[in-house]
Design a protein around this motif. Structure first.
Motif, PDB file in Angstrom:
ATOM      1  N   ASP A 144       0.791  -1.214   0.089  1.00 35.23           N
ATOM      2  CA  ASP A 144      -0.092   0.070  -0.050  1.00 35.23           C
ATOM      3  C   ASP A 144       0.961   1.300   0.074  1.00 35.23           C
ATOM      4  O   ASP A 144       0.234   2.328  -0.437  1.00 35.23           O
ATOM      5  CB  ASP A 144      -1.011   0.077   1.084  1.00 35.23           C
ATOM      6  CG  ASP A 144      -2.047  -1.137   1.192  1.00 35.23           C
ATOM      7  OD1 ASP A 144      -2.497  -1.328  -0.096  1.00 35.23           O
ATOM      8  OD2 ASP A 144      -2.467  -1.805   2.133  1.00 35.23           O
ATOM      9  N   PHE A 145       2.223   1.210   0.379  1.00 45.13           N
ATOM     10  CA  PHE A 145       2.957   2.400   0.891  1.00 45.13           C
ATOM     11  C   PHE A 145       3.359   2.939  -0.540  1.00 45.13           C
ATOM     12  O   PHE A 145       3.497   3.796  -1.151  1.00 45.13           O
ATOM     13  CB  PHE A 145       4.204   2.040   1.495  1.00 45.13           C
ATOM     14  CG  PHE A 145       5.050   3.313   1.765  1.00 45.13           C
ATOM     15  CD1 PHE A 145       4.824   3.755   2.976  1.00 45.13           C
ATOM     16  CD2 PHE A 145       6.098   3.950   1.037  1.00 45.13           C
ATOM     17  CE1 PHE A 145       5.534   4.814   3.454  1.00 45.13           C
ATOM     18  CE2 PHE A 145       6.774   4.927   1.346  1.00 45.13           C
ATOM     19  CZ  PHE A 145       6.416   5.461   2.594  1.00 45.13           C
ATOM     20  N   PHE A 146       3.559   1.835  -1.569  1.00 42.70           N
ATOM     21  CA  PHE A 146       4.037   1.858  -3.113  1.00 42.70           C
ATOM     22  C   PHE A 146       2.833   1.929  -4.001  1.00 42.70           C
ATOM     23  O   PHE A 146       3.050   2.280  -5.200  1.00 42.70           O
ATOM     24  CB  PHE A 146       5.101   1.132  -3.438  1.00 42.70           C
ATOM     25  CG  PHE A 146       6.377   1.249  -2.817  1.00 42.70           C
ATOM     26  CD1 PHE A 146       7.257   2.418  -3.603  1.00 42.70           C
ATOM     27  CD2 PHE A 146       6.699   1.082  -1.675  1.00 42.70           C
ATOM     28  CE1 PHE A 146       8.576   2.442  -2.982  1.00 42.70           C
ATOM     29  CE2 PHE A 146       8.105   1.223  -1.055  1.00 42.70           C
ATOM     30  CZ  PHE A 146       9.045   1.752  -1.872  1.00 42.70           C
ATOM     31  N   GLY A 147       1.443   1.574  -3.531  1.00 45.69           N
ATOM     32  CA  GLY A 147       0.563   1.428  -4.443  1.00 45.69           C
ATOM     33  C   GLY A 147       0.699   0.345  -5.339  1.00 45.69           C
ATOM     34  O   GLY A 147      -0.010   0.419  -6.513  1.00 45.69           O
ATOM     35  N   LEU A 148       1.244  -0.887  -4.973  1.00 47.13           N
ATOM     36  CA  LEU A 148       1.359  -1.884  -5.760  1.00 47.13           C
ATOM     37  C   LEU A 148       0.070  -2.828  -6.253  1.00 47.13           C
ATOM     38  O   LEU A 148      -0.838  -2.710  -5.030  1.00 47.13           O
ATOM     39  CB  LEU A 148       2.577  -3.008  -5.530  1.00 47.13           C
ATOM     40  CG  LEU A 148       3.888  -2.308  -4.820  1.00 47.13           C
ATOM     41  CD1 LEU A 148       4.747  -3.186  -4.314  1.00 47.13           C
ATOM     42  CD2 LEU A 148       4.543  -1.727  -6.506  1.00 47.13           C
ATOM     43  N   GLN A 149      -0.221  -3.296  -7.338  1.00 44.12           N
ATOM     44  CA  GLN A 149      -1.191  -3.952  -7.563  1.00 44.12           C
ATOM     45  C   GLN A 149      -1.362  -5.525  -7.204  1.00 44.12           C
ATOM     46  O   GLN A 149      -0.694  -6.504  -8.090  1.00 44.12           O
ATOM     47  CB  GLN A 149      -1.721  -3.753  -8.964  1.00 44.12           C
ATOM     48  CG  GLN A 149      -1.987  -2.352  -9.506  1.00 44.12           C
ATOM     49  CD  GLN A 149      -2.816  -1.839  -8.777  1.00 44.12           C
ATOM     50  OE1 GLN A 149      -4.293  -2.458  -8.453  1.00 44.12           O
ATOM     51  NE2 GLN A 149      -2.496  -0.500  -7.984  1.00 44.12           N
ATOM     52  N   ILE A 150      -1.298  -5.676  -6.088  1.00 45.19           N
ATOM     53  CA  ILE A 150      -1.258  -7.142  -5.451  1.00 45.19           C
ATOM     54  C   ILE A 150      -2.734  -7.526  -4.967  1.00 45.19           C
ATOM     55  O   ILE A 150      -3.067  -6.923  -4.016  1.00 45.19           O
ATOM     56  CB  ILE A 150      -0.157  -7.466  -4.649  1.00 45.19           C
ATOM     57  CG1 ILE A 150       1.105  -6.847  -5.040  1.00 45.19           C
ATOM     58  CG2 ILE A 150      -0.042  -8.933  -3.992  1.00 45.19           C
ATOM     59  CD1 ILE A 150       2.224  -6.857  -4.067  1.00 45.19           C
ATOM     60  N   GLU A 151      -3.223  -8.617  -5.605  1.00 46.83           N
ATOM     61  CA  GLU A 151      -4.496  -8.923  -5.086  1.00 46.83           C
ATOM     62  C   GLU A 151      -4.544  -9.294  -3.653  1.00 46.83           C
ATOM     63  O   GLU A 151      -5.401  -8.964  -2.667  1.00 46.83           O
ATOM     64  CB  GLU A 151      -5.039 -10.190  -5.874  1.00 46.83           C
ATOM     65  CG  GLU A 151      -6.574 -10.460  -5.584  1.00 46.83           C
ATOM     66  CD  GLU A 151      -7.290 -11.635  -6.553  1.00 46.83           C
ATOM     67  OE1 GLU A 151      -8.264 -12.055  -6.153  1.00 46.83           O
ATOM     68  OE2 GLU A 151      -6.564 -11.666  -7.528  1.00 46.83           O
ATOM     69  N   LYS A 152      -3.690 -10.230  -3.131  1.00 41.73           N
ATOM     70  CA  LYS A 152      -3.809 -10.711  -1.605  1.00 41.73           C
ATOM     71  C   LYS A 152      -2.264 -10.754  -1.424  1.00 41.73           C
ATOM     72  O   LYS A 152      -1.469 -11.529  -2.129  1.00 41.73           O
ATOM     73  CB  LYS A 152      -4.548 -12.081  -1.474  1.00 41.73           C
ATOM     74  CG  LYS A 152      -4.661 -12.260  -0.058  1.00 41.73           C
ATOM     75  CD  LYS A 152      -5.462 -13.350   0.265  1.00 41.73           C
ATOM     76  CE  LYS A 152      -5.677 -13.682   1.597  1.00 41.73           C
ATOM     77  NZ  LYS A 152      -6.013 -12.553   2.343  1.00 41.73           N
ATOM     78  N   MET A 153      -1.585 -10.264  -0.540  1.00 36.78           N
ATOM     79  CA  MET A 153      -0.322 -10.400  -0.081  1.00 36.78           C
ATOM     80  C   MET A 153      -0.385 -11.788   0.966  1.00 36.78           C
ATOM     81  O   MET A 153      -1.003 -12.081   1.535  1.00 36.78           O
ATOM     82  CB  MET A 153       0.124  -9.197   0.876  1.00 36.78           C
ATOM     83  CG  MET A 153       0.672  -8.163   0.395  1.00 36.78           C
ATOM     84  SD  MET A 153       2.229  -8.362  -0.536  1.00 36.78           S
ATOM     85  CE  MET A 153       3.276  -8.195   0.725  1.00 36.78           C
ATOM     86  N   PRO A 154       0.753 -12.725   0.331  1.00 38.74           N
ATOM     87  CA  PRO A 154       1.111 -13.856   1.019  1.00 38.74           C
ATOM     88  C   PRO A 154       1.442 -13.645   2.365  1.00 38.74           C
ATOM     89  O   PRO A 154       2.070 -12.668   2.818  1.00 38.74           O
ATOM     90  CB  PRO A 154       2.240 -14.469   0.028  1.00 38.74           C
ATOM     91  CG  PRO A 154       2.171 -13.902  -1.088  1.00 38.74           C
ATOM     92  CD  PRO A 154       1.635 -12.511  -0.593  1.00 38.74           C
ATOM     93  N   ALA A 155       1.287 -14.663   3.408  1.00 33.74           N
ATOM     94  CA  ALA A 155       1.646 -14.522   4.708  1.00 33.74           C
ATOM     95  C   ALA A 155       3.236 -14.758   4.913  1.00 33.74           C
ATOM     96  O   ALA A 155       3.664 -14.190   5.967  1.00 33.74           O
ATOM     97  CB  ALA A 155       0.630 -15.160   5.499  1.00 33.74           C
ATOM     98  N   HIS A 156       3.633 -15.654   4.154  1.00 38.56           N
ATOM     99  CA  HIS A 156       4.850 -16.011   4.252  1.00 38.56           C
ATOM    100  C   HIS A 156       6.079 -15.056   3.687  1.00 38.56           C
ATOM    101  O   HIS A 156       5.812 -14.559   2.702  1.00 38.56           O
ATOM    102  CB  HIS A 156       5.428 -17.491   3.835  1.00 38.56           C
ATOM    103  CG  HIS A 156       4.240 -18.705   4.660  1.00 38.56           C
ATOM    104  ND1 HIS A 156       4.446 -18.886   5.903  1.00 38.56           N
ATOM    105  CD2 HIS A 156       3.244 -19.333   4.214  1.00 38.56           C
ATOM    106  CE1 HIS A 156       3.572 -19.892   6.322  1.00 38.56           C
ATOM    107  NE2 HIS A 156       2.759 -20.212   5.078  1.00 38.56           N
ATOM    108  N   PHE A 157       7.092 -15.117   4.267  1.00 40.57           N
ATOM    109  CA  PHE A 157       8.202 -14.341   4.165  1.00 40.57           C
ATOM    110  C   PHE A 157       8.816 -14.467   2.614  1.00 40.57           C
ATOM    111  O   PHE A 157       8.581 -13.372   1.719  1.00 40.57           O
ATOM    112  CB  PHE A 157       9.548 -14.501   5.076  1.00 40.57           C
ATOM    113  CG  PHE A 157      10.595 -13.263   4.574  1.00 40.57           C
ATOM    114  CD1 PHE A 157      10.246 -11.932   4.762  1.00 40.57           C
ATOM    115  CD2 PHE A 157      11.870 -14.138   4.106  1.00 40.57           C
ATOM    116  CE1 PHE A 157      11.693 -11.369   4.263  1.00 40.57           C
ATOM    117  CE2 PHE A 157      12.756 -13.144   3.551  1.00 40.57           C
ATOM    118  CZ  PHE A 157      12.609 -11.965   4.031  1.00 40.57           C
TER     119      PHE A 157
END
Length: 542
Positions: A144-157
């Protein structure tokens, strides 16, 4: 009494002046809590109202029933990583179940007076997982800081890093500008807050959120907002709903619930200790745990998330003049008023601004200087703090804490066992033993005889004298069951080899352990002496 909320102990000497200070502090903290509650919920994979409802219900209950005068409860950044993982793996309904179960664990911890045990968790473990969580919070906000288009962020690193890398070319320069502007306002406000006159009571996070929302609305900026992503927040009270319970999945929620409970206990009691230092008071740790438990049982039935004591809001509460739990109750009522009368305004809050707020929270949450100062600590400390940090980031918080505690325990056992020692009494100090070496030997034991130091006695077993063995236990401060068993084996070995055993200076805890284990009943009457000198006299006179 079993249940004694701090609130009822603060009314003695309470007057109108203190009430006014509590009300003003509560309003201030309520305003501070609004952006944080929404940001924590969104970062955890939930709707923003989940954070607000948690701050209202749990915050009110923790202040009403808690064991601290000024602690503020609500959603916390430390929970983001765990909650996000539970939501992704088990779903929101099972998160609610795990939260309620964690509340039960917290009540049991308080009821069995386990609050003080949390203080025994090594500081290296706490710093390691706190920094790890702070790092992951910052990582989760890059989208969200860079406004990236990612539908869902994965939980794992590693999956999260890969997702960010693949979406790097989709960044939104306007979102990045809003985020950087919000972060700049927060930092500027923090640096010059004391010079801003009557405005210094308003936190920079609130100012940044308001200005970002105004610019986004007036300029109709093409960036994600709470309204575009979540449809805004409801302007009504949450309704009570039964948590759907599937006994088939409930058994799998025990471990996540226990993790939530332990982390909540650590976070809240650390926060309470910080508050104690600020107001020169002492909190009731067990009462605080039970209050946290009640809050975490109730909140899920209204769609809330896990809650605990929050350091930033608690410090704000103290600095704003709070002195009793009344301020925490006012903080909850302030949030309730905002929901009822100002909810429509929240739909234009940009997610980039909330990401900047969380970035700032994560930076302040971590104790990064500890990493710089690592070289001044011993190797076991460095291994513990780095392993917990890396395991928190790469694997899982639960695994990290388990490994960290195991590492700390092994280090502790090694250090305590190295402090325990056994020395043979020399003839130049005890002349009565002159020319009797190998016939009458006396050993002085120092420290603790426990499972990590029983080798001290095993060494004596290999070098038994021919006539009499004296053990001076005057400087032994502790004996556990393993140590007592080893002494019993040594006694039996002396009996088999027809060697007289004399024990000197058995006192305090070692004496109680010997009595409780039945060891004293097996000894002849002439085996115990108050000190080594009298024991040597008895050995040489026979």
């Amino acid at each position: 009494m079993f249940f004694q909320p701090k609130l009822f102990k603060t009314f003695a000497g309470y007057d109108q002046t203190l009430f006014v200070k509590d009300v003003l502090a509560g309003i201030t903290v309520g305003i501070v809590a609004l952006p944080l509650a929404m940001a924590f919920a969104i970062a955890s994979g939930l709707k923003p109202e989940a954070g607000i409802f948690t701050a209202i219900i749990a915050g009110g209950l923790i202040s009403l029933l808690g064991g601290s005068r000024v602690q503020i409860g609500g959603p916390a950044g430390a929970f983001i990583v765990i909650v996000y993982g539970i939501v992704e793996r088990y779903g929101v309904s099972n998160l609610l179940l795990a939260t309620a179960m964690s509340g039960v664990f917290l009540i049991l911890m308080g009821a069995f007076r386990l609050g003080t045990l949390v203080r025994f968790i090594p500081i290296a473990v706490i710093i390691g997982f706190t920094n790890g969580i702070a790092f992951l919070i910052g990582l989760s906000q890059i989208k969200d800081f860079f406004g990236l288009q990612i539908e869902k962020m994965p939980a794992h690193f590693f999956q999260a890093v890969q997702a960010l890398y693949l979406a790097a070319d989709t960044f939104n320069p306007i979102a990045l500008t809003v985020a950087c502007g919000s972060l700049g306002i927060i930092i500027f406000w923090r640096l010059f807050q004391k010079r801003l006159g009557f405005l210094h009571h308003i936190p920079g996070t609130v100012i940044a959120m308001i200005l970002a929302t105004v610019f986004t609305t007036l300029l109709d900026l093409p960036i994600d907002t709470i309204g575009s992503q979540f449809g805004g927040i409801p302007s009504s009270l949450p309704s009570f709903e039964w948590i759907p319970v599937s006994w088939g999945t409930a058994q799998y929620m025990v471990a996540p619930a226990l993790t939530l409970a332990i982390l909540g206990a650590i976070e809240s009691l650390l926060c309470a200790r910080i508050a104690d230092g600020l107001i020169h008071d002492r909190h009731d740790s067990n009462q605080e745990l039970m209050a946290q438990g009640v809050a975490n049982i109730v909140t899920p039935f209204f769609g809330g998330m896990p809650a605990t004591g929050t350091i930033a809001r608690t410090v704000t509460n103290v600095e704003s003049g709070a002195s009793t739990p009344i301020s925490g109750i006012v903080h909850a009522l302030t949030l309730l008023a905002i929901v009822l009368f100002a909810a429509p305004l929240a739909k234009n809050i940009p997610l980039a601004s909330l990401a900047a707020i969380l970035m700032y929270v994560a930076w302040n949450m971590g104790e990064w200087r500890k990493f710089i100062d690592l070289k001044q600590f011993r190797l076991p400390y460095r291994i513990t703090i780095l392993s917990v940090f890396l395991l928190t980031v790469i694997l899982d918080l639960t695994v990290a804490v388990e490994v960290g505690l195991l590492s700390a325990f092994i280090t502790f056992i090694y250090r305590i066992s190295s402090l325990s020692r056994c020395e043979i009494a020399e003839a130049k100090i005890y002349p009565a033993l002159n020319n009797l070496k190998g016939k009458i030997d006396a050993y002085r034991i120092y420290g603790a005889i426990f499972f990590g130091a029983v080798k001290l006695l095993e060494t004596i077993e290999e070098n038994l004298p021919s006539q009499t063995l004296l053990l001076d236990l005057k400087n032994v401060i502790y004996i556990d069951t393993s140590g007592m068993e080893t002494i019993s084996e040594l006694t039996h070995l002396c009996k088999v080899h027809n060697v007289r055993l004399i024990i000197c200076g058995l006192d305090h805890q070692p004496y109680e352990m010997a009595e409780r284990s039945g060891f004293l009943e097996k000894l002849p009457q002439d085996c115990l002496y108050p000190d080594l000198i009298s024991g040597i006299a008895a050995a040489t006179s026979s």
